[in-house]
Design a protein around this motif. Structure first.
Motif, PDB file in Angstrom:
ATOM      1  N   VAL A 395       7.043   9.776 -30.049  1.00  0.00           N
ATOM      2  CA  VAL A 395       6.480   9.719 -31.400  1.00  0.00           C
ATOM      3  C   VAL A 395       6.879  10.946 -32.210  1.00  0.00           C
ATOM      4  O   VAL A 395       7.286  10.832 -33.376  1.00  0.00           O
ATOM      5  CB  VAL A 395       4.947   9.574 -31.328  1.00  0.00           C
ATOM      6  CG1 VAL A 395       4.342   9.657 -32.723  1.00  0.00           C
ATOM      7  CG2 VAL A 395       4.570   8.256 -30.657  1.00  0.00           C
ATOM      8  N   GLN A 404       9.630   8.294 -38.978  1.00  0.00           N
ATOM      9  CA  GLN A 404       8.241   8.067 -39.358  1.00  0.00           C
ATOM     10  C   GLN A 404       7.729   9.294 -40.093  1.00  0.00           C
ATOM     11  O   GLN A 404       8.178  10.415 -39.837  1.00  0.00           O
ATOM     12  CB  GLN A 404       7.359   7.844 -38.122  1.00  0.00           C
ATOM     13  CG  GLN A 404       7.390   6.439 -37.561  1.00  0.00           C
ATOM     14  CD  GLN A 404       6.297   6.240 -36.523  1.00  0.00           C
ATOM     15  OE1 GLN A 404       6.190   7.014 -35.586  1.00  0.00           O
ATOM     16  NE2 GLN A 404       5.498   5.198 -36.676  1.00  0.00           N
ATOM     17  N   ARG A 412       0.082   6.513 -34.937  1.00  0.00           N
ATOM     18  CA  ARG A 412       0.712   5.859 -33.782  1.00  0.00           C
ATOM     19  C   ARG A 412       0.357   6.583 -32.491  1.00  0.00           C
ATOM     20  O   ARG A 412       0.087   5.936 -31.456  1.00  0.00           O
ATOM     21  CB  ARG A 412       2.225   5.840 -33.993  1.00  0.00           C
ATOM     22  CG  ARG A 412       3.013   5.211 -32.851  1.00  0.00           C
ATOM     23  CD  ARG A 412       4.492   5.244 -33.155  1.00  0.00           C
ATOM     24  NE  ARG A 412       5.316   5.165 -31.956  1.00  0.00           N
ATOM     25  CZ  ARG A 412       6.564   5.583 -31.889  1.00  0.00           C
ATOM     26  NH1 ARG A 412       7.154   6.104 -32.961  1.00  0.00           N
ATOM     27  NH2 ARG A 412       7.246   5.477 -30.762  1.00  0.00           N
ATOM     28  N   THR A 415      -3.111   5.552 -31.359  1.00  0.00           N
ATOM     29  CA  THR A 415      -3.137   4.188 -30.821  1.00  0.00           C
ATOM     30  C   THR A 415      -2.528   4.118 -29.422  1.00  0.00           C
ATOM     31  O   THR A 415      -3.115   3.537 -28.501  1.00  0.00           O
ATOM     32  CB  THR A 415      -2.392   3.231 -31.765  1.00  0.00           C
ATOM     33  OG1 THR A 415      -3.017   3.234 -33.046  1.00  0.00           O
ATOM     34  CG2 THR A 415      -2.367   1.815 -31.206  1.00  0.00           C
ATOM     35  N   GLU A 416      -1.350   4.721 -29.269  1.00  0.00           N
ATOM     36  CA  GLU A 416      -0.642   4.618 -27.986  1.00  0.00           C
ATOM     37  C   GLU A 416      -1.341   5.455 -26.902  1.00  0.00           C
ATOM     38  O   GLU A 416      -1.379   5.042 -25.734  1.00  0.00           O
ATOM     39  CB  GLU A 416       0.806   5.025 -28.154  1.00  0.00           C
ATOM     40  CG  GLU A 416       1.580   4.061 -29.052  1.00  0.00           C
ATOM     41  CD  GLU A 416       3.090   4.299 -29.035  1.00  0.00           C
ATOM     42  OE1 GLU A 416       3.574   5.001 -28.127  1.00  0.00           O
ATOM     43  OE2 GLU A 416       3.767   3.778 -29.936  1.00  0.00           O
TER      44      GLU A 416
END
Length: 423
Positions: A395, A404, A412, A415-416
């Motif tokens: 990420v 991103q 992200r 979430t991950e």
């Protein structure tokens, strides 16, 4: 990380038998009936070649408990994989004592691959306070700190002195010098370890911690990364690449590549471990005599380094667990810890060595390193640390390459990491 690559890279005799070791699987036949006998020590590649001579001292005085050194690959990922393969082999495994990266302690303990250790068998009170936390999981001691480490900001003191600029204490000061001074001297501004591997996890965690944030809490059970601090920290790294004061080439750097870039005179600032200071200050370095070191900067002052280093653990199926504990006590004795520094150029865990005048003369970065270690924080603790690290690497690299935004990257991450923690 390199510090484990290099980490793997007097005698304290304790006679208390480690409670429960024999009952929990030590061999009870022949000379090992008391939990003592020959050992195998597994470590990542000993790049400075010091560990063999240290173990020779043990083998001379412990002929019935001789240690065989097994050097695994330099790569931390490969070392971890080989250790896990051996530990999963149960009683067929070869490794009795393991020199493990500090970030693996929770994972190995949660999996039952290493034994809990009694605190009173080791001189934990003589260690730098922060390092002991890296050896615990769920409130119990599962390893003993052997080598510590903290990131430092190396800088070209000749360049800053010529311009009358002090070493940076904040991100803004670092950015300003990296943008304006570095180009005047034909240098790139700033680099760390930004290839997607464990080093990027460390650099990202340091940026988040320095901004006042965290990534995980409660031994990995709670995700805490979705915060303003995380957006600020990741944004600092992404902005550097976007604006050019972090060269895009740094996105391919690990410890050694970044050290070489600084040592060859191509960088104004470098985040790295203390071994890079030693190498850059050596006579054959292009910047010998021109290198300074300060704690990592943060948004408003001193930042927070991630604790590096390695811990010594006893495998669950160690053949001679009492000898294993005795070896760990030996390797963490003050006499051997001094050799860890003087022969291996690795930061010791014994606090008193950082105040030794002779050592400070020889290793002038020691006071700065001590300051950095005492203010450092461990990497996120999790029984799924390998998956946590892979998520952070992927990420943050996407944020640094512009795929991103920092804001999207933090969402992200949350979430991950939540998906990893729920497994």
């Amino acid at each position: 990380m390199r510090w484990i690559h290099a980490a793997g890279r007097g005698l304290l005799v304790l006679i208390v038998v480690l409670t429960g070791y024999v009952a929990s699987g030590a061999q009870a036949d022949g000379p090992g009936a008391d939990g003592r006998g020959p050992l195998t020590l597994a470590t990542a590649g000993d790049l400075t070649g010091y560990l063999g001579s240290v173990l020779e001292g043990w083998n001379r005085t412990h002929p019935g408990e001789k240690v065989t050194l097994v050097e695994l690959p330099d790569s931390a990922d490969e070392t971890r994989a080989q250790m896990i393969t051996d530990l999963r082999g149960g009683e067929r495994g070869r490794f009795d004592v393991l020199n493990i990266d500090v970030s693996w302690t929770s994972e190995f303990a949660a999996a039952g691959w290493i034994r809990p250790l009694p605190r009173d068998r080791f001189p934990l009170g003589t260690f730098l306070p922060r390092v002991v936390d890296t050896a615990t999981y769920d409130g119990r001691l599962y390893a003993v700190p052997y080598v510590t480490n903290a990131g430092l900001l190396l800088y070209r003191k000749d360049v800053l002195a010529a311009e009358g600029v002090p070493p940076p204490r904040t991100w803004a000061e670092l950015e300003r010098a990296a943008k304006t001074l570095a180009p005047q001297y034909g240098l790139d501004g700033y680099a760390g370890q930004f290839l997607p591997y464990e080093g990027l996890t460390v650099n990202a965690a340091e940026a988040v911690y320095s901004a006042g944030g965290t990534i995980l809490g409660d031994e990995g059970e709670r995700v805490t990364v979705n915060s303003r601090a995380a957006r600020e920290g990741i944004g600092f790294l992404a902005r550097g690449v976007r604006e050019g004061w972090i060269p895009r080439e740094a996105l391919t750097y690990k410890e050694e590549e970044s050290k070489q870039a600084f040592q060859n005179g191509r960088l104004l600032f470098l985040r790295n471990w203390p071994y890079a200071y030693v190498a850059a200050s050596a006579r054959d370095s292009a910047v010998a005599g021109k290198v300074g070191a300060v704690p990592l900067p943060g948004p408003d002052g001193a930042g927070t380094s991630v604790l590096g280093g390695s811990n010594l653990a006893v495998g669950s199926h160690a053949r001679h667990p009492d000898s294993a504990a005795r070896l760990i006590a030996y390797l963490t004795s003050e006499r051997v810890q001094r050799q860890v520094l003087t022969r291996g150029a690795l930061p010791p865990v014994r606090a008193a060595l950082y105040d030794d005048p002779e050592l400070v003369r020889r290793f002038p970065y020691l006071p700065t390193l001590r300051e950095s270690v005492l203010a450092a924080a461990p990497r996120p603790k999790s029984p799924h640390y390998d998956q946590v690290s892979l998520v952070v690497q992927a990420v943050v690299h996407d944020a640094m390459t512009g795929r991103q935004t920092p804001e999207a990257a933090v969402r992200r991450l949350a979430t991950e990491l939540a998906a990893v923690s729920s497994r």
